[in-house]
Structure formats: structure tokens, C-alpha cells
Design a protein around this motif. Structure first.
Motif, PDB file in Angstrom:
ATOM      1  N   UNK A  36       0.756  -1.237   0.179  1.00 42.33           N
ATOM      2  CA  UNK A  36       0.034   0.015   0.243  1.00 42.33           C
ATOM      3  C   UNK A  36       0.692   1.253   0.105  1.00 42.33           C
ATOM      4  N   UNK A  37       0.426   2.259  -0.918  1.00 37.02           N
ATOM      5  CA  UNK A  37       1.302   3.356  -0.941  1.00 37.02           C
ATOM      6  C   UNK A  37       1.423   4.081   0.633  1.00 37.02           C
ATOM      7  N   UNK A  38       2.517   4.702   0.782  1.00 35.01           N
ATOM      8  CA  UNK A  38       2.723   5.257   2.271  1.00 35.01           C
ATOM      9  C   UNK A  38       3.387   6.547   1.917  1.00 35.01           C
ATOM     10  N   UNK A  39       3.548   7.034   0.909  1.00 31.01           N
ATOM     11  CA  UNK A  39       4.468   8.325   0.605  1.00 31.01           C
ATOM     12  C   UNK A  39       3.381   9.230   0.109  1.00 31.01           C
ATOM     13  N   UNK A  40       3.583  10.563   0.644  1.00 34.39           N
ATOM     14  CA  UNK A  40       2.728  11.707   0.139  1.00 34.39           C
ATOM     15  C   UNK A  40       3.462  12.455  -0.933  1.00 34.39           C
ATOM     16  N   UNK A  41       2.807  13.195  -1.715  1.00 31.19           N
ATOM     17  CA  UNK A  41       3.388  13.957  -2.817  1.00 31.19           C
ATOM     18  C   UNK A  41       4.735  14.772  -2.342  1.00 31.19           C
ATOM     19  N   UNK A  42       4.628  15.425  -1.181  1.00 36.31           N
ATOM     20  CA  UNK A  42       5.593  16.509  -0.667  1.00 36.31           C
ATOM     21  C   UNK A  42       6.862  15.503  -0.554  1.00 36.31           C
ATOM     22  N   UNK A  43       6.558  14.354   0.045  1.00 34.99           N
ATOM     23  CA  UNK A  43       7.583  13.329   0.769  1.00 34.99           C
ATOM     24  C   UNK A  43       8.334  12.971  -0.792  1.00 34.99           C
ATOM     25  N   UNK A  44       7.642  12.555  -1.565  1.00 33.29           N
ATOM     26  CA  UNK A  44       8.087  12.315  -3.046  1.00 33.29           C
ATOM     27  C   UNK A  44       8.959  13.243  -3.772  1.00 33.29           C
ATOM     28  N   UNK A  45       8.540  14.476  -3.637  1.00 26.63           N
ATOM     29  CA  UNK A  45       9.057  15.460  -4.215  1.00 26.63           C
ATOM     30  C   UNK A  45      10.285  15.819  -3.678  1.00 26.63           C
ATOM     31  N   UNK A  46      10.504  15.778  -2.266  1.00 27.33           N
ATOM     32  CA  UNK A  46      11.877  16.159  -1.587  1.00 27.33           C
ATOM     33  C   UNK A  46      12.634  14.859  -2.009  1.00 27.33           C
ATOM     34  N   UNK A  47      12.263  13.603  -1.997  1.00 26.75           N
ATOM     35  CA  UNK A  47      13.285  12.494  -2.223  1.00 26.75           C
ATOM     36  C   UNK A  47      13.757  12.702  -3.642  1.00 26.75           C
TER      37      UNK A  47
END
Length: 67
Positions: free
Chosen positions: A2-13
Motif C-alpha cells: 500500500x502506498x505510504x508516501x505523500x506528494x511532498x515526501x516524494x518531491x523532496x526525495x
């Protein structure tokens, strides 16, 4: 999985991975440090692409918005 990363988290990474890549190709980092950081940046890109961080799962963490 199940996806557990939000958009901001993904962008920062992704941004961190791009910065690491730039530092490597500009010659700012090299050697073992560069290798470790490049591996980390690949992991960041992969986890961002699939919106799932395996390190969040055992702790039941999620940066994804509910709803």
C-alpha cells in the motif's frame, strides 16, 4: 504493498537525488561517499516512483493524506 508516501515526501526525495547526482557529476563528491550517496539516490528515485517506503511499513508510518 500500500502506498505510504505523500506528494511532498516524494518531491523532496527526488530533489535530494537530483542534487546528489549533480554533486557527483560536478566532481564535488567522490570515492566511497559518492558511491553510498548514489545508491541512496537510486533508492530515493525508486521509492518515489512506487510511492512506497519499506522503512515506513514496520512502524506503520505514512506521509500520505487520508481521504
Amino acid at each position: 504493498m500500500t502506498a505510504n508516501m505523500g506528494t511532498v515526501d516524494r518531491i523532496i526525495r527526488v530533489l535530494v537525488a537530483v542534487v546528489i547526482g549533480y554533486l557527483y557529476y560536478a566532481g564535488v563528491i567522490s570515492g566511497l561517499l559518492a558511491t553510498v550517496l548514489l545508491i541512496l539516490s537510486v533508492i530515493f528515485i525508486l521509492t518515489s516512483a512506487i510511492s512506497f517506503c519499506p522503512l515506513y511499513a514496520p512502524f506503520k508510518l505514512s506521509t500520505r493524506k487520508k481521504g
